[in-house]
Design an enzyme around this catalytic site. Structure first.
Site, PDB file in Angstrom:
ATOM      1  N   CYS A 116      -7.215  -0.879   7.818  1.00 49.23           N
ATOM      2  CA  CYS A 116      -6.090  -1.444   7.063  1.00 49.23           C
ATOM      3  C   CYS A 116      -5.580  -2.763   7.639  1.00 49.23           C
ATOM      4  CB  CYS A 116      -4.948  -0.443   6.974  1.00 49.23           C
ATOM      5  SG  CYS A 116      -5.378   0.957   5.935  1.00 49.23           S
ATOM      6  N   HIS A 256       1.969  -4.069   5.420  1.00 48.52           N
ATOM      7  CA  HIS A 256       0.927  -3.206   4.860  1.00 48.52           C
ATOM      8  C   HIS A 256       1.580  -2.033   4.124  1.00 48.52           C
ATOM      9  CE1 HIS A 256      -2.593  -0.879   4.300  1.00 48.52           C
ATOM     10  NE2 HIS A 256      -2.277   0.048   5.192  1.00 48.52           N
ATOM     11  N   ASN A 286      -1.986   2.749  -1.351  1.00 50.11           N
ATOM     12  CA  ASN A 286      -2.527   2.025  -0.192  1.00 50.11           C
ATOM     13  C   ASN A 286      -3.918   1.488  -0.558  1.00 50.11           C
ATOM     14  OD1 ASN A 286      -3.651   1.201   2.215  1.00 50.11           O
ATOM     15  ND2 ASN A 286      -3.067   3.016   3.372  1.00 50.11           N
TER      16      ASN A 286
END
Ligand code: UT7
Length: 332
Positions: A116, A256, A286
């Protein structure tokens, strides 16, 4: 001559049309909209459903969006960095194919994998090439087809992830705008808590690995959550401190989008008002490497030249960090 800094000068994005809502997930696994919303902030996510289309499909669309909006000639792009955890294939870099397909015929290209944090690390890479004076146009794309590695019978992961892509262009700036500072971190302790067991060199694909579901993402959510909260908040606070930024100096937090509660913990440690914290997790979930550029694309209208943006990310590995960037343009 003034020092060269690396500024973002254009953005682009793409998300697939298919929407997977919390309501539909309720019919797939033992979960409910209330749990997902209160624990994560997610309402729906996009999935790339068409057979035979991979991460490159979305990356190309995002890059083309950027090219058409900014009117740059793709032949002028020097380098394409493809941030992704879900390449089209294990070998033959996705970025190379994407560069050719968008007409960046004079560029070299490679993939960058840091889960990520791939896009955040990619910002550091792109900026360093620009600051060196060696290249003038670096295209950084963050794209992931998370649906290709998710088990839609596992409620611990299938409610979280979605597919998407975003792209930014880095160019030299002589007014001191662009990337100002970065803190990038990694810690191999994280490998046990967020991973895909099989398909790599330790456990190559076999009938057994497929039958055991070992090609899907496994996440020990609670442990990752704990590390993410402290990791992201620590680096974001530190980058403010060492650049003498008060909470009033920071215009936007670009964090994020893994869990709304992690973002809240980070912004509260930074002392930021809610209206400075950009959120689109409710729409996309996500999307791994795509969360940061999707925020830039969704909120581009709000940014003014000279605004102070703090980027922050945390991901598998573990990998995490924070970047301080001064926005370089007002959208026309
Ligand atoms: O982007 C890369 C980095 N990743 C992250 O940052 C993700 C970090 N982790 C998280 O965001 C959160 O840990 C999750 C959203 C994954 C899970 O939230 P949580 O608050 O940590 O839940 P939990 O795993 O502790 O589970 C709490 C309860 C459990 O029930 P019991 O044992 O308390 O009875 C779970 O079985 O919720 C249950 N549960 C669910 N219930 C309904 C777990 N998943 C679900 C679900 N629907 N989908």
């Amino acid at each position: 001559m003034n020092k060269i800094t690396a500024a973002i000068t254009a953005v682009g994005a793409y998300v697939p049309e298919f929407v997977l809502s919390n309501q539909v997930l309720e019919s797939m696994v033992e979960t409910n909209d209330e749990w997902i919303t209160s624990r994560t902030g997610i309402k729906e996510r996009r999935l790339l459903k068409e057979k035979g289309k991979g991460t490159s499909f979305m990356a190309i669309k995002a890059a083309q969006d950027l090219i058409s909006k900014s009117k740059i000639n793709p032949e002028e792009i020097d380098l394409v960095i493809m941030a992704t955890a879900t390449p089209d294939m294990p070998v033959a870099a996705t970025g190379v194919y994407v560069a050719t397909q968008i007409g960046a015929v004079n560029a070299f290209a490679y993939d960058l994998q840091a889960a990520c944090s791939s896009f955040l690390y990619g910002m550091s890479n792109a900026a360093a090439y620009i600051e060196s004076g060696r290249y003038k146009k670096v295209l950084l794309i963050g794209a992931d087809k998370m649906s290709s590695i998710i088990d839609y019978t596992d409620r611990a992961t299938c409610i979280i992830f979605g597919d998407g892509a975003g792209a930014v262009l880095f160019e030299p700036n002589f007014e001191g705008l662009g990337l100002q500072d970065e803190i990038l971190k990694s810690d191999g302790i994280g490998r046990e808590y967020l991973k895909i067991d099989a398909g790599g060199s330790i456990l190559p694909p076999s009938k057994e690995t497929v039958e055991n579901g070992q090609h899907f993402v496994f996440q020990d959510g609670k442990t990752v959550f704990k590390y993410a909260v402290s990791g992201m908040a620590d680096v974001s606070e530190k980058i403010m401190e060492r650049n003498n930024l008060t909470k009033d100096d920071v215009n936007w937090l670009i964090a994020h989008q893994a869990n709304k509660r992690i973002i809240d913990a980070t912004s509260s440690r930074m002392g930021l008002d809610e209206d400075k914290v950009l959120i689109n997790i409710h729409r996309y979930g996500n999307t791994t490497s795509a969360t940061l550029p999707l925020l830039l694309s969704d909120f581009e209208d709000k940014f003014k030249k000279g605004d102070n943006l703090i980027f922050a990310a945390f991901g598998g590995g573990f990998t995490w960090g924070s970047i301080y960037l001064k926005w370089a343009y007002n959208k026309q």
